[in-house]
Design a protein around this motif. Structure first.
Motif, PDB file in Angstrom:
ATOM      1  N   ASN A 148       0.807  -1.321   0.023  1.00  0.00           N
ATOM      2  CA  ASN A 148       0.039   0.075  -0.015  1.00  0.00           C
ATOM      3  C   ASN A 148       0.968   1.276   0.100  1.00  0.00           C
ATOM      4  OD1 ASN A 148      -2.493  -1.682   0.120  1.00  0.00           O
ATOM      5  ND2 ASN A 148      -2.216  -1.705   2.332  1.00  0.00           N
ATOM      6  N   SER A 149       1.943   1.193  -0.429  1.00  0.00           N
ATOM      7  CA  SER A 149       2.739   2.479  -0.688  1.00  0.00           C
ATOM      8  C   SER A 149       2.877   2.868  -2.437  1.00  0.00           C
ATOM      9  CB  SER A 149       4.228   2.098  -0.229  1.00  0.00           C
ATOM     10  OG  SER A 149       4.143   1.823   1.121  1.00  0.00           O
ATOM     11  N   THR A 150       3.342   4.186  -2.548  1.00  0.00           N
ATOM     12  CA  THR A 150       3.676   4.510  -3.935  1.00  0.00           C
ATOM     13  C   THR A 150       4.611   3.635  -4.587  1.00  0.00           C
ATOM     14  OG1 THR A 150       3.065   6.654  -3.154  1.00  0.00           O
ATOM     15  CG2 THR A 150       3.880   6.580  -5.332  1.00  0.00           C
ATOM     16  N   GLN A 151       5.700   3.569  -3.958  1.00  0.00           N
ATOM     17  CA  GLN A 151       6.663   2.615  -4.425  1.00  0.00           C
ATOM     18  C   GLN A 151       7.213   1.708  -3.313  1.00  0.00           C
ATOM     19  OE1 GLN A 151       9.651   4.100  -7.192  1.00  0.00           O
ATOM     20  NE2 GLN A 151       9.235   5.968  -6.382  1.00  0.00           N
ATOM     21  N   GLY A 152       7.288   0.415  -3.505  1.00  0.00           N
ATOM     22  CA  GLY A 152       7.547  -0.620  -2.525  1.00  0.00           C
ATOM     23  C   GLY A 152       9.184  -0.510  -1.813  1.00  0.00           C
ATOM     24  N   LEU A 153       9.961  -1.108  -3.004  1.00  0.00           N
ATOM     25  CA  LEU A 153      11.492  -1.092  -2.509  1.00  0.00           C
ATOM     26  C   LEU A 153      12.118  -0.239  -3.678  1.00  0.00           C
ATOM     27  CD1 LEU A 153      13.828  -2.019  -0.931  1.00  0.00           C
ATOM     28  CD2 LEU A 153      13.754  -4.097  -2.283  1.00  0.00           C
ATOM     29  N   PHE A 154      12.690   0.799  -3.198  1.00  0.00           N
ATOM     30  CA  PHE A 154      13.755   1.756  -3.993  1.00  0.00           C
ATOM     31  C   PHE A 154      15.180   1.618  -3.781  1.00  0.00           C
ATOM     32  CE2 PHE A 154      15.566   5.719  -5.493  1.00  0.00           C
ATOM     33  CZ  PHE A 154      14.872   5.930  -6.741  1.00  0.00           C
ATOM     34  N   ILE A 155      15.886   0.934  -4.836  1.00  0.00           N
ATOM     35  CA  ILE A 155      17.226   0.671  -4.807  1.00  0.00           C
ATOM     36  C   ILE A 155      18.015   1.726  -5.605  1.00  0.00           C
ATOM     37  CG2 ILE A 155      19.125  -1.183  -5.017  1.00  0.00           C
ATOM     38  CD1 ILE A 155      16.842  -3.127  -4.967  1.00  0.00           C
ATOM     39  N   GLU A 156      18.867   2.502  -5.155  1.00  0.00           N
ATOM     40  CA  GLU A 156      19.675   3.174  -5.768  1.00  0.00           C
ATOM     41  C   GLU A 156      21.329   3.162  -5.662  1.00  0.00           C
ATOM     42  OE1 GLU A 156      20.068   8.110  -6.349  1.00  0.00           O
ATOM     43  OE2 GLU A 156      18.732   7.489  -4.800  1.00  0.00           O
ATOM     44  N   ASP A 157      21.699   2.824  -6.737  1.00  0.00           N
ATOM     45  CA  ASP A 157      23.195   2.475  -6.801  1.00  0.00           C
ATOM     46  C   ASP A 157      23.549   1.409  -5.557  1.00  0.00           C
ATOM     47  OD1 ASP A 157      23.482   4.528  -8.640  1.00  0.00           O
ATOM     48  OD2 ASP A 157      24.267   6.076  -7.039  1.00  0.00           O
ATOM     49  N   GLY A 158      22.862   0.279  -5.704  1.00  0.00           N
ATOM     50  CA  GLY A 158      23.244  -0.832  -4.698  1.00  0.00           C
ATOM     51  C   GLY A 158      23.966  -1.676  -5.251  1.00  0.00           C
TER      52      GLY A 158
END
Length: 199
Positions: A148-158
């Motif tokens: 129920n979120s706009t984006q679930g998991l956001f990975i940046e430069d991982g």
């Protein structure tokens, strides 16, 4: 061992062991760990060849904290904006099967510029970004439900991050969003996502 009403406990530590009636002295240090659901964890290393007092403090967990020590939830939490920030290496957040609920802003957990962070047994509900990992290395996300979120998991430069045995549902834009050409060698195993939601 459990502490008394003042939070104190006596720990008998042994600096020797017996083998075939021969007494061997050890020089290993002892690690004392203190934890309680709903608090940060704390530990210290000491040698028990002398009698000494050690004070270890643990803090109540509340949204808005920056976690620099292992922590275990003891209840559901509600958050306005981001709940927890992690920017230290090796920190574990044990959700203990509780839920962090947001107000459609911020993130349940933001982890940045660190390595070997572990997040497990946690439900995340109703955030802008459920969990945001920025420039993380060797993060482990296990048995987590992001919903129920706009984006679930956001990975940046991982890099070398591992995500397994987790569920995504009701997220409106992305269940999983990986950005930047620097995101490499990330592993996804046994993730459940709803059809029609973008990766």
């Amino acid at each position: 061992l459990n502490t008394d009403s003042d939070g104190k406990v006596d720990l008998p530590l042994t600096e020797f062991y017996m083998d075939q009636n021969v007494r061997y002295i050890t020089t290993n240090n002892h690690t004392i760990k203190v934890f309680k659901a709903g608090y940060t964890k704390n530990e210290t290393v000491l040698s028990a060849n002398i009698s000494q007092n050690v004070n270890l403090t643990i803090s109540d967990l509340a949204c808005g904290m920056t976690l620099s020590a292992d922590s275990v939830l003891g209840a559901d939490l509600n958050s306005s904006g981001t709940c927890f920030t992690i920017n230290s290496n090796g920190v574990e957040l044990d959700g203990n099967n509780y839920t962090i609920t947001g107000d459609q802003t911020g993130s349940a957990v933001v982890a940045g510029n660190s390595s070997e962070v572990r997040i497990k047994d946690l439900t995340v509900d109703n955030f802008s970004i459920g969990i945001w990992l920025e420039r993380q290395n060797a993060t482990n996300l296990t048995n987590t439900w992001i919903r129920n979120s706009t984006q679930g998991l956001f990975i940046e430069d991982g890099t070398n991050d591992r995500f397994k045995s987790s569920n995504f549902s009701g997220n409106t834009v992305h269940d999983l969003n990986v950005t930047s050409s620097f995101s490499t060698s990330n592993y996804l195993l046994n993730l459940s996502m709803e059809p029609g939601v973008n990766l």
